[in-house]
Structure formats: C-alpha cells, structure tokens
Design an enzyme around this catalytic site. Structure first.
Site, mmCIF file in Angstrom:
data_model
loop_
_atom_site.group_PDB
_atom_site.id
_atom_site.type_symbol
_atom_site.label_atom_id
_atom_site.label_comp_id
_atom_site.label_asym_id
_atom_site.label_seq_id
_atom_site.Cartn_x
_atom_site.Cartn_y
_atom_site.Cartn_z
ATOM 1 C CE1 TYR A 33 -4.515 1.501 4.511
ATOM 2 C CE2 TYR A 33 -2.937 0.333 5.867
ATOM 3 C CZ TYR A 33 -3.374 0.755 4.633
ATOM 4 O OH TYR A 33 -2.665 0.425 3.527
ATOM 5 C CB SER A 47 -0.942 0.027 1.203
ATOM 6 O OG SER A 47 -2.018 -0.827 0.953
ATOM 7 C CE LYS A 100 -3.922 0.880 -0.873
ATOM 8 N NZ LYS A 100 -4.549 0.452 0.394
ATOM 9 C CE1 TYR A 133 -4.604 -0.942 -4.395
ATOM 10 C CE2 TYR A 133 -5.143 -3.275 -4.448
ATOM 11 C CZ TYR A 133 -4.847 -2.138 -3.735
ATOM 12 O OH TYR A 133 -4.786 -2.185 -2.367
ATOM 13 C CB VAL A 181 -0.010 -5.827 4.311
ATOM 14 C CG1 VAL A 181 -1.248 -5.211 4.908
ATOM 15 C CG2 VAL A 181 -0.166 -6.125 2.830
HETATM 16 N N1 GLN Z 1 -2.327 -5.864 -1.653
HETATM 17 C C1 GLN Z 1 -2.943 -5.481 -0.410
HETATM 18 C C2 GLN Z 1 -4.425 -5.322 -0.605
HETATM 19 O O1 GLN Z 1 -4.819 -4.776 -1.610
HETATM 20 C C3 GLN Z 1 -2.360 -4.178 0.059
HETATM 21 C C4 GLN Z 1 -2.942 -3.758 1.375
HETATM 22 C C5 GLN Z 1 -1.995 -2.986 2.254
HETATM 23 O O2 GLN Z 1 -0.793 -2.944 2.058
HETATM 24 N N2 GLN Z 1 -2.556 -2.445 3.295
HETATM 25 O O3 GLN Z 1 -5.219 -5.701 0.203
#
Ligand code: GLN
Length: 303
Positions: free
Chosen positions: A239, A63, A66, A188, A257
């Site tokens: 988050y 993430s 993003k 994505y 993650v």
């Molecule tokens: N690939 C993970 C997802 O889309 C990424 C989530 C994350 O890093 N929080 O759920």
C-alpha cells in the site's frame, strides 16, 4: 549460511523488535488473535522448507488473496484486465474511496481494495467459479488440501464491509463492474477469509519465485506475467508504505491485515511471515522487521 539457524534467530528477534502496533479490530475474528504470535517459513526453489515459531498456525490471509486472484485473472484473460485497472502505486490507504472518484472509476492498482474488487469481478466474468479456482490453486501449490475459509471471519466481513460495498457500488456507477455488486462483494469477502499458515503461503507462492513453474513442474503462469506480478508487488504490495518497504527490505511482497506478508526472491525462494500487530499502513510490524533482517543478513534483496 545455515538457513534453519537464520529463521530461528529471526523468530527470536522479530517479536521483540516489534512490540508496538495494534491487531486489526474491525471484526472479532481478527481481534481475538494473540498479538504476540510470530511465524516464518522459507520455501526454497530446490524444495526445502525452513520454518520457525508459529509457522504452522493458520491465520486470515486477507489481502494476500489479491495476489492469487490477480495471477488467476492474468492467466485466464491476459492483458485485457489492464483496461479496467492501472498499475501505479496509490499513495493512499488500501480502502480509500477518494482516488476512485477523481480517477473516473479506474483503480490505481490491483492491490488496493478497489482494484482487487475489479480483479475479482473480471475473474467472475471470464472464468466463472472463482472460489473453486482459487482453492485449487492454493491447495495444489501448497500441498495442503485442508485450506478453507474461516466461516466466522467470512460472516463478519459481510456484516461490516460497508466501505467495500461503497467501493463496489461506486465502480458500478462508473461503469467498471460487469457482474452484480452482491456477487463481487461476496466473492471478495470469501477470498479475504481464507485461512493459511506461513508454510502454506510460502509454498503456494512458490511459482512466483520459479518464473511461473508450479509445484508439480507444470506452468501456473507465463514467465512474463510472473515478472509483472512481482513488479506490481514491489510497487504496490504494501500500500502507501511500498516505498519504505522497498527501502528497508527490497523485495516484492504482499501484505494482509491478518498480519501476514508473502515476499518473493525471484530465482531463489519465497518467505511468508506472520505477526498480527500492524503498523499505521496496515502491514505487520514484526513481519517487516523480520524481512528487513532476512535480506540484511542474506544479502538477498533484489537490489
Ligand atoms: N478484508 C479487508 C478489507 O477488505 C482486507 C484488507 C487488507 O488486508 N488490507 O478491507
């Protein structure tokens, strides 16, 4: 203060400070990582980079990608993005479906999955080749031309991404998707599968600490957009733990993650940390402990 001594101390401290937490195990590529790895890289605005531990081992940025797609989308199409995604903390897990239904298909912010899917869709629509643009940005800013996607992680993301597929279909059903569900999802999953080290990440995010100025002295982004991205990182980058992170660390940051966190100290430096064990919100436990220690010892929190 000697920065090298500080990062060495933190690397020694962080592993022991966060023995708990579990490695993301929704795909084999992430679950196979040694949970006790720890790396830290501090990239100063003046150009020096200080590293300790596993700072040069590439890991899945997940993430954290993003953040960079948001920067590209704001650069490409400015504030028009904000008709399609809000800028408020979600208070729900990063992959939650619930809020999207009650809020009529407009995601709470660009850093939860629903919002990031809209950003990727927006960028595909306005800029076209997202993959090349993203790679160019990351490679140019980090100075590492080898940055690429881990094909095994990419394949697994596609196989297991039911929740992201559900979110994307839902966005389409609410009229908040311009491209095809498949293309948005593929892009994505691809961006989540990029591999970078702490050193790469700290350098790649440097423009956020330099008011938008890139590694070569040119503008990556306008200063006002950088101010906004840093604000969204502070309120939404971790988050539903963003409040606690602001309390403990006091910096804009974005987690993934894969266990990475990229934090920004505007006007001073960027810090990338990596520890694969995650807390209940999906953020690196050792990474948060390390950043807590860093701002406590330097006094460089933004507060
Ligand atoms: N690939 C993970 C997802 O889309 C990424 C989530 C994350 O890093 N929080 O759920």
């Amino acid at each position: 203060m000697d920065m090298q001594t500080l990062v060495d101390d933190i690397a020694a401290y962080a592993g022991a400070a966060a023995p708990a937490g579990t490695v993301a195990d929704y795909i084999p590529g992430l679950s196979r990582v040694d949970p006790d790895r720890f790396g830290i890289a501090v990239a100063m605005n003046s150009g020096e980079v200080y590293t300790a531990g596993d700072a040069d081992i590439p890991f899945s940025i997940q993430s954290i990608s993003k953040l960079f797609t948001l920067a590209l989308a704001l650069d490409e199409d400015g504030d028009r993005l904000w008709t399609r995604v809000h800028r408020e903390p979600s208070g729900t897990p990063f992959n939650s479906l619930v809020q999207l239904e009650t809020e009529a298909g407009i995601p709470r912010n660009p850093f939860i999955n629903a919002g990031a899917l809209v950003v990727t869709d927006h960028l595909l629509d306005t800029a076209g080749d997202v993959r090349m643009r993203l790679l160019n940005l990351l490679r140019t800013e980090s100075g590492n031309s080898e940055i690429s996607v881990d094909p095994a992680v990419f394949a697994s993301e596609r196989e297991t991404g039911h929740r992201n597929a559900a979110l994307t279909h839902f966005l389409a059903s609410m009229g908040n998707l311009r491209g095809s569900v498949l293309e948005v999802l593929e892009t994505y999953f691809w961006q989540c599968s990029l591999e970078m080290s702490c050193r790469d990440l700290a350098l790649a995010g440097g423009f956020l600490a330099r008011g938008g100025v890139g590694a070569d002295g040119g503008a990556v982004l306008a200063p006002r957009q950088v101010k906004r991205i840093n604000a969204i990182m502070l309120t939404c980058g971790m988050y539903d733990a963003a409040g606690d992170f602001a309390y403990r660390v006091g910096l804009p940051a974005k987690s993934g993650v894969g266990g990475g966190i990229l934090a920004v100290i505007p006007g001073r430096c960027t810090i990338a940390v990596w520890g694969p064990r995650l807390d209940r919100s999906g953020n690196s436990a050792a990474g948060i402990a390390a950043l807590d220690e860093f701002t406590s010892r330097t006094g460089w929190s933004i507060f």
